[in-house]
Design a protein around this motif. Structure first.
Motif, PDB file in Angstrom:
ATOM      1  N   LEU A   1       6.214   4.496  10.935  1.00 48.01           N
ATOM      2  CA  LEU A   1       6.332   4.842   9.512  1.00 48.01           C
ATOM      3  C   LEU A   1       7.760   4.617   9.027  1.00 48.01           C
ATOM      4  CD1 LEU A   1       5.054   6.057   6.963  1.00 48.01           C
ATOM      5  CD2 LEU A   1       5.714   8.322   7.830  1.00 48.01           C
ATOM      6  N   LYS A   2       8.741   4.984   9.857  1.00 47.78           N
ATOM      7  CA  LYS A   2      10.142   4.774   9.481  1.00 47.78           C
ATOM      8  C   LYS A   2      10.422   3.277   9.291  1.00 47.78           C
ATOM      9  CE  LYS A   2      13.020   7.382  11.615  1.00 47.78           C
ATOM     10  NZ  LYS A   2      13.917   7.993  12.656  1.00 47.78           N
TER      11      LYS A   2
ATOM     12  N   LEU B   1      -1.808   4.749   6.255  1.00 48.67           N
ATOM     13  CA  LEU B   1      -1.514   3.388   6.716  1.00 48.67           C
ATOM     14  C   LEU B   1      -2.317   2.968   7.934  1.00 48.67           C
ATOM     15  CD1 LEU B   1       2.374   3.493   6.295  1.00 48.67           C
ATOM     16  CD2 LEU B   1       0.745   2.278   4.856  1.00 48.67           C
ATOM     17  N   TRP B   2      -2.583   3.900   8.834  1.00 52.49           N
ATOM     18  CA  TRP B   2      -3.203   3.486  10.096  1.00 52.49           C
ATOM     19  C   TRP B   2      -4.479   4.265  10.442  1.00 52.49           C
ATOM     20  CZ3 TRP B   2       2.270   4.246   9.990  1.00 52.49           C
ATOM     21  CH2 TRP B   2       2.993   3.043   9.959  1.00 52.49           C
TER      22      TRP B   2
ATOM     23  N   GLN C   1       4.743  13.212   6.304  1.00 48.56           N
ATOM     24  CA  GLN C   1       4.661  12.038   7.166  1.00 48.56           C
ATOM     25  C   GLN C   1       3.250  11.868   7.718  1.00 48.56           C
ATOM     26  OE1 GLN C   1       8.367  11.269   9.680  1.00 48.56           O
ATOM     27  NE2 GLN C   1       8.570  13.476   9.310  1.00 48.56           N
ATOM     28  N   GLU C   2       2.600  12.973   8.043  1.00 42.43           N
ATOM     29  CA  GLU C   2       1.246  12.896   8.594  1.00 42.43           C
ATOM     30  C   GLU C   2       0.277  12.253   7.598  1.00 42.43           C
ATOM     31  OE1 GLU C   2      -1.758  13.379  11.440  1.00 42.43           O
ATOM     32  OE2 GLU C   2       0.433  13.539  11.594  1.00 42.43           O
ATOM     33  N   GLU C   3       0.400  12.617   6.322  1.00 47.69           N
ATOM     34  CA  GLU C   3      -0.457  12.044   5.283  1.00 47.69           C
ATOM     35  C   GLU C   3      -0.233  10.534   5.165  1.00 47.69           C
ATOM     36  OE1 GLU C   3      -1.214  12.444   0.423  1.00 47.69           O
ATOM     37  OE2 GLU C   3      -0.087  13.999   1.504  1.00 47.69           O
ATOM     38  N   LEU C   4       1.011  10.118   5.255  1.00 48.16           N
ATOM     39  CA  LEU C   4       1.327   8.694   5.126  1.00 48.16           C
ATOM     40  C   LEU C   4       0.874   7.905   6.355  1.00 48.16           C
ATOM     41  CD1 LEU C   4       4.870   9.044   3.518  1.00 48.16           C
ATOM     42  CD2 LEU C   4       2.772   8.269   2.402  1.00 48.16           C
TER      43      LEU C   4
ATOM     44  N   LEU D   1       0.832  -1.200   0.000  1.00 52.20           N
ATOM     45  CA  LEU D   1       0.000   0.000   0.000  1.00 52.20           C
ATOM     46  C   LEU D   1       0.869   1.252   0.000  1.00 52.20           C
ATOM     47  CD1 LEU D   1      -2.658   1.565   0.340  1.00 52.20           C
ATOM     48  CD2 LEU D   1      -2.533   1.086   2.801  1.00 52.20           C
ATOM     49  N   LEU D   2       1.869   1.270   0.850  1.00 56.91           N
ATOM     50  CA  LEU D   2       2.767   2.425   0.923  1.00 56.91           C
ATOM     51  C   LEU D   2       3.523   2.599  -0.388  1.00 56.91           C
ATOM     52  CD1 LEU D   2       4.120   4.708   2.446  1.00 56.91           C
ATOM     53  CD2 LEU D   2       5.667   3.028   3.504  1.00 56.91           C
ATOM     54  N   LEU D   3       4.015   1.513  -0.947  1.00 57.29           N
ATOM     55  CA  LEU D   3       4.754   1.591  -2.210  1.00 57.29           C
ATOM     56  C   LEU D   3       3.853   2.101  -3.337  1.00 57.29           C
ATOM     57  CD1 LEU D   3       7.232   1.084  -3.950  1.00 57.29           C
ATOM     58  CD2 LEU D   3       6.553  -1.325  -4.118  1.00 57.29           C
TER      59      LEU D   3
END
Length: 399
Positions: free
Chosen positions: A71-72, A57-58, A50-53, A35-37
């Motif tokens: 996230l890291k 994801l969660w 980072q907030e958007e990601l 999903l992230l990729l």
């Protein structure tokens, strides 16, 4: 990374290929990694916070006590997976700038969704039909399934998948007449079959498929397609195919011999193969034709024919769930067949009803037949959630 271009496919299965090395979403890795990729690739022309990601994801409910660290960790897994394409590919392709992340657009890459979109637009603007067909063929070859099919429930994927799905359907609908105009019926048949894998409820695809099969002399194939379509539409929507598709079906059912044949051979062709005991079960279309024939007959003979309608519902008239209703209708079909005589005819006329034709039976006898079927059903299926009701009327003669 290698100087060879990166190939990214997102239509159907999700995969990346570089210099003969391939990774794809069939590797049974974490859904969130893919999903992230996918999000980084599709949004690669902008920087993503980072907030958007984290929200991607969660969301709000699944957040850990340290979402940025989570996230890291997720990016570490994505980069490790990308390293299968080449040494340091993960860090080359995903760049972190000022606490935000972005895809490295300096590395050449081709993405199938962009190619597909461009080919569709180019084809649609072509005046020359041969050039339009050439562009559409290339576009359709790229469409191996809906956009990110394994991530289809993700909110950001839904509208994008719908756009490309609708675009694919439109291009197929424009391509089929072009192929038929050039007499390329085998290719049109193949395209119809492929399109129905993507969109099984598009009636125009069935129309084109049956027409091309008939023009190729494959009447049996056209009949098979009609039967598959009828069952699909009736089971899911309670509707019958349109008039023009039923006309194609009747055309397919007509057998024309290419030579004069004796009456005995005609009778052999007409004879019912391996007739089963009990009623003749048929499609509703054929029931309608038999009804109309009998209406003509009794207008002259004066014989009595009655029609029975058996309906299925739940407790207190409520609707049954689809799963329960399908099971009840399947069981009831067989019970009706074995409970009636060979001269009787029955067909499913809606998602929850069967229609019966009872020749040479008066009103009282016809009611007794329906009552017998109802009681037999509850004897055989005493725990069924269904309730049955019936009504009987005389078949009206042709006026």
């Amino acid at each position: 990374m290698s100087s060879e271009g990166l190939q990214i496919r997102m239509l159907g299965s999700f995969s990346l290929e570089q210099g003969g090395r391939v990774i794809n979403d069939g590797d049974n890795r974490s859904r969130k990694v893919w999903l992230l990729l996918a999000y980084m690739i599709y949004c690669r022309n902008r920087t993503i916070s980072q907030e958007e990601l984290v929200n991607l994801l969660w969301g709000e409910e699944e957040r850990s006590s340290n979402p940025l660290n989570a996230l890291k960790t997720m990016f570490h897994r994505v980069r490790t997976m990308l390293n299968q394409l080449g040494e340091s590919a993960g860090h080359d392709l995903i760049v972190r700038r000022g606490g935000n992340y972005s895809w490295n657009t300096d590395i050449p890459a081709t993405v199938d969704v962009e190619q597909f979109d461009a080919l569709c637009r180019t084809g649609g603007s072509e005046i020359d039909e041969n050039k339009r067909l050439e562009q559409y063929r290339k576009a359709l070859e790229l469409y191996q399934g809906d956009f990110l099919s394994k991530l289809s429930s993700e909110p950001w994927v839904v509208p994008i998948a719908a756009y490309f799905h609708n675009l694919y359907t439109q291009v197929v609908q424009e391509t089929l007449p072009l192929l038929e105009g050039l007499g390329k019926r085998e290719e049109a048949v193949q395209l119809c079959r492929q399109a129905l894998e993507v969109e099984p409820y598009e009636e125009s695809f069935y129309r084109h498929l049956m027409r091309n099969l008939l023009d190729l002399g494959d009447q049996r194939g056209a009949v098979s397609i009609y039967e598959e379509m009828s069952e699909l539409f009736f089971t899911n929507f309670g509707v019958m195919p349109s008039d023009d598709i039923r006309a194609l079906y009747r055309e397919a059912m007509r057998t024309v011999n290419d030579r004069a044949i004796p009456l005995g051979e005609v009778q052999e062709q007409l004879r019912e193969p391996d007739p089963a005991s009990g009623a003749m079960m048929c499609d509703y279309d054929f029931f309608r034709m038999l009804y109309q024939m009998e209406a003509r007959f009794i207008s002259r003979s004066g014989d009595a024919i009655h029609i029975g309608l058996i309906s299925v519902h739940g407790e207190d008239g409520a609707e049954l769930s689809k799963r329960s209703l399908d099971r009840v209708m399947e069981n009831l079909r067989e019970l009706i067949r074995i409970s009636l005589r060979r001269g009787d005819v029955a067909a499913q006329c809606s998602v929850s009803q069967y229609i019966l034709m009872l020749p040479q039976a008066n009103y009282e006898n016809s009611c007794m037949v329906c009552e017998r079927i109802t009681k037999a059903f509850f004897r055989q299926y005493p725990h069924s959630p269904a309730r049955l009701r019936y009504c009987v009327q005389p078949l009206e003669p042709l006026k």
